[in-house]
Design a protein around this motif. Sequence first.
Motif, PDB file in Angstrom:
ATOM      1  N   ALA A 176       4.004 -26.994 -10.003  1.00  9.06           N
ATOM      2  CA  ALA A 176       3.649 -28.397  -9.796  1.00  9.06           C
ATOM      3  C   ALA A 176       4.267 -29.287 -10.866  1.00  9.06           C
ATOM      4  O   ALA A 176       4.707 -30.416 -10.585  1.00  9.06           O
ATOM      5  CB  ALA A 176       2.129 -28.557  -9.794  1.00  9.06           C
ATOM      6  N   ARG A 177       4.336 -28.782 -12.098  1.00  5.59           N
ATOM      7  CA  ARG A 177       4.924 -29.569 -13.184  1.00  5.59           C
ATOM      8  C   ARG A 177       6.419 -29.778 -12.962  1.00  5.59           C
ATOM      9  O   ARG A 177       6.950 -30.852 -13.242  1.00  5.59           O
ATOM     10  CB  ARG A 177       4.661 -28.889 -14.534  1.00  5.59           C
ATOM     11  CG  ARG A 177       3.202 -28.957 -14.964  1.00  5.59           C
ATOM     12  CD  ARG A 177       2.982 -28.318 -16.327  1.00  5.59           C
ATOM     13  NE  ARG A 177       1.579 -28.411 -16.717  1.00  5.59           N
ATOM     14  CZ  ARG A 177       1.083 -27.964 -17.875  1.00  5.59           C
ATOM     15  NH1 ARG A 177       1.902 -27.380 -18.758  1.00  5.59           N
ATOM     16  NH2 ARG A 177      -0.200 -28.088 -18.152  1.00  5.59           N
ATOM     17  N   ILE A 178       7.105 -28.751 -12.485  1.00  5.98           N
ATOM     18  CA  ILE A 178       8.539 -28.885 -12.229  1.00  5.98           C
ATOM     19  C   ILE A 178       8.782 -29.838 -11.063  1.00  5.98           C
ATOM     20  O   ILE A 178       9.708 -30.665 -11.096  1.00  5.98           O
ATOM     21  CB  ILE A 178       9.175 -27.510 -11.952  1.00  5.98           C
ATOM     22  CG1 ILE A 178       9.101 -26.641 -13.221  1.00  5.98           C
ATOM     23  CG2 ILE A 178      10.632 -27.665 -11.503  1.00  5.98           C
ATOM     24  CD1 ILE A 178       9.751 -27.258 -14.451  1.00  5.98           C
ATOM     25  N   GLN A 179       7.942 -29.740 -10.035  1.00  5.51           N
ATOM     26  CA  GLN A 179       8.080 -30.658  -8.908  1.00  5.51           C
ATOM     27  C   GLN A 179       7.878 -32.098  -9.364  1.00  5.51           C
ATOM     28  O   GLN A 179       8.597 -33.008  -8.930  1.00  5.51           O
ATOM     29  CB  GLN A 179       7.081 -30.281  -7.817  1.00  5.51           C
ATOM     30  CG  GLN A 179       7.397 -28.965  -7.126  1.00  5.51           C
ATOM     31  CD  GLN A 179       6.304 -28.510  -6.182  1.00  5.51           C
ATOM     32  OE1 GLN A 179       5.156 -28.990  -6.253  1.00  5.51           O
ATOM     33  NE2 GLN A 179       6.630 -27.568  -5.292  1.00  5.51           N
ATOM     34  N   SER A 180       6.904 -32.314 -10.240  1.00  8.86           N
ATOM     35  CA  SER A 180       6.656 -33.656 -10.782  1.00  8.86           C
ATOM     36  C   SER A 180       7.847 -34.146 -11.598  1.00  8.86           C
ATOM     37  O   SER A 180       8.259 -35.307 -11.495  1.00  8.86           O
ATOM     38  CB  SER A 180       5.391 -33.640 -11.642  1.00  8.86           C
ATOM     39  OG  SER A 180       5.175 -34.903 -12.255  1.00  8.86           O
ATOM     40  N   LEU A 181       8.426 -33.245 -12.428  1.00  9.58           N
ATOM     41  CA  LEU A 181       9.591 -33.615 -13.237  1.00  9.58           C
ATOM     42  C   LEU A 181      10.774 -33.973 -12.353  1.00  9.58           C
ATOM     43  O   LEU A 181      11.498 -34.949 -12.613  1.00  9.58           O
ATOM     44  CB  LEU A 181       9.964 -32.449 -14.166  1.00  9.58           C
ATOM     45  CG  LEU A 181      11.196 -32.662 -15.064  1.00  9.58           C
ATOM     46  CD1 LEU A 181      10.951 -33.786 -16.060  1.00  9.58           C
ATOM     47  CD2 LEU A 181      11.553 -31.370 -15.795  1.00  9.58           C
ATOM     48  N   GLU A 182      10.978 -33.198 -11.294  1.00  6.68           N
ATOM     49  CA  GLU A 182      12.095 -33.477 -10.391  1.00  6.68           C
ATOM     50  C   GLU A 182      11.916 -34.817  -9.682  1.00  6.68           C
ATOM     51  O   GLU A 182      12.902 -35.524  -9.419  1.00  6.68           O
ATOM     52  CB  GLU A 182      12.232 -32.329  -9.388  1.00  6.68           C
ATOM     53  CG  GLU A 182      12.739 -31.038 -10.041  1.00  6.68           C
ATOM     54  CD  GLU A 182      12.812 -29.863  -9.091  1.00  6.68           C
ATOM     55  OE1 GLU A 182      13.643 -28.958  -9.335  1.00  6.68           O
ATOM     56  OE2 GLU A 182      12.035 -29.825  -8.111  1.00  6.68           O
ATOM     57  N   ARG A 183      10.675 -35.192  -9.396  1.00  6.08           N
ATOM     58  CA  ARG A 183      10.439 -36.516  -8.802  1.00  6.08           C
ATOM     59  C   ARG A 183      10.749 -37.618  -9.808  1.00  6.08           C
ATOM     60  O   ARG A 183      11.348 -38.641  -9.463  1.00  6.08           O
ATOM     61  CB  ARG A 183       8.982 -36.625  -8.323  1.00  6.08           C
ATOM     62  CG  ARG A 183       8.682 -35.828  -7.061  1.00  6.08           C
ATOM     63  CD  ARG A 183       7.352 -36.237  -6.451  1.00  6.08           C
ATOM     64  NE  ARG A 183       6.229 -35.931  -7.351  1.00  6.08           N
ATOM     65  CZ  ARG A 183       5.566 -34.780  -7.340  1.00  6.08           C
ATOM     66  NH1 ARG A 183       5.919 -33.824  -6.476  1.00  6.08           N
ATOM     67  NH2 ARG A 183       4.567 -34.570  -8.169  1.00  6.08           N
ATOM     68  N   GLU A 184      10.369 -37.383 -11.075  1.00 15.79           N
ATOM     69  CA  GLU A 184      10.636 -38.384 -12.113  1.00 15.79           C
ATOM     70  C   GLU A 184      12.136 -38.562 -12.339  1.00 15.79           C
ATOM     71  O   GLU A 184      12.620 -39.675 -12.576  1.00 15.79           O
ATOM     72  CB  GLU A 184       9.958 -37.966 -13.422  1.00 15.79           C
ATOM     73  CG  GLU A 184       8.439 -38.045 -13.382  1.00 15.79           C
ATOM     74  CD  GLU A 184       7.807 -37.549 -14.674  1.00 15.79           C
ATOM     75  OE1 GLU A 184       8.413 -36.682 -15.332  1.00 15.79           O
ATOM     76  OE2 GLU A 184       6.726 -38.028 -15.039  1.00 15.79           O
ATOM     77  N   LEU A 185      12.873 -37.443 -12.318  1.00 18.00           N
ATOM     78  CA  LEU A 185      14.315 -37.489 -12.561  1.00 18.00           C
ATOM     79  C   LEU A 185      15.111 -37.792 -11.299  1.00 18.00           C
ATOM     80  O   LEU A 185      16.307 -38.083 -11.373  1.00 18.00           O
ATOM     81  CB  LEU A 185      14.782 -36.148 -13.148  1.00 18.00           C
ATOM     82  CG  LEU A 185      14.232 -35.762 -14.530  1.00 18.00           C
ATOM     83  CD1 LEU A 185      14.686 -34.353 -14.897  1.00 18.00           C
ATOM     84  CD2 LEU A 185      14.684 -36.756 -15.596  1.00 18.00           C
ATOM     85  N   ASP A 186      14.430 -37.693 -10.157  1.00 16.06           N
ATOM     86  CA  ASP A 186      15.076 -37.906  -8.857  1.00 16.06           C
ATOM     87  C   ASP A 186      16.240 -36.936  -8.638  1.00 16.06           C
ATOM     88  O   ASP A 186      17.316 -37.309  -8.157  1.00 16.06           O
ATOM     89  CB  ASP A 186      15.572 -39.357  -8.732  1.00 16.06           C
ATOM     90  CG  ASP A 186      15.945 -39.711  -7.288  1.00 16.06           C
ATOM     91  OD1 ASP A 186      15.386 -39.069  -6.383  1.00 16.06           O
ATOM     92  OD2 ASP A 186      16.797 -40.601  -7.091  1.00 16.06           O
ATOM     93  N   CYS A 187      16.015 -35.692  -9.038  1.00 16.62           N
ATOM     94  CA  CYS A 187      17.016 -34.647  -8.810  1.00 16.62           C
ATOM     95  C   CYS A 187      16.369 -33.285  -9.002  1.00 16.62           C
ATOM     96  O   CYS A 187      15.300 -33.164  -9.594  1.00 16.62           O
ATOM     97  CB  CYS A 187      18.198 -34.798  -9.773  1.00 16.62           C
ATOM     98  SG  CYS A 187      17.780 -34.474 -11.503  1.00 16.62           S
TER      99      CYS A 187
END
Length: 293
Positions: A34-45
Amino acid sequence: MNIDNIEAFVYINHYGSFNKAADVLYISQPTVTARIQSLERELDCKVFDRLGKQISLTDKGRQFLPFAQQILQVYQTGKHQIQSKGLVPNELRIGSTVSVSNYVMPQLLPQLLKEYPHINIKLITAPTDYLIEKLQSKEIDLAFIRKVVNPAIQAFPFCEDPISLYVYKGHPLVQKGSALIQDIVEETLVFFECGSLDWMRLHRVFESMERPPNIVYQVDNLETAKKLVLQKAGICFLPALSVQEEVEAGALIRVDIAETAGISLRTSLISLNGENGGFVQTLLELGAGYLKI
């Protein structure tokens, strides 16, 4: 940007697994995901490519990694400074390898106590891998080891201990003062074998010789190796710190070998990121003051 997401990213990259990162961070694997998914949303990649159980950084992930590591280290250092400002523990637990315990600690610890007169010092001597485990589980505060690569651990170069050939007083090589590696082929060689990469460099030099050296004694203890040379049983490559007293007394003499110049034992001082910064700085300053070979 959430620091927990960045931490999960750095740890997954280091351990190569979501599950292993979860174990080290003491959280569940779904939480890491879930943390990685959240980070990927923040970075948009995407930052990781997933092929079954195998993961690898994407191009964007590789670009972001050094910034993530820097952010995490700065955050951990700042957090520790706020939490520990003005506080000095009653006990400092230090781990070290055998050679550091034997040849560095007797001089270093009294100097450290002068800087922190109200602490008790506990010294644990053990191999590098064991000390890293103890540091990560917070059973020790600092450690002196050979080498470590771990995102949770800060490593500071502490000293380099040159490895040279030492012979006993009266040995024929004393008159020369220097020699080529082929000059020791006929000599009885004592070899201290500790398995570290530094000593492996000596093995590579030996492998380049037309004839291998005559290793009669292979030992795993520096003091044993040194005493065999003192008893004129042979000659030996030894780190300088281990023979300081004998060299000063004239009982052992260094002979420079061109092919082994530059080989040394490298010792690092390690701590968990952001922790025990005051002690680390003091130890580095003390080390710079007296470890001059």
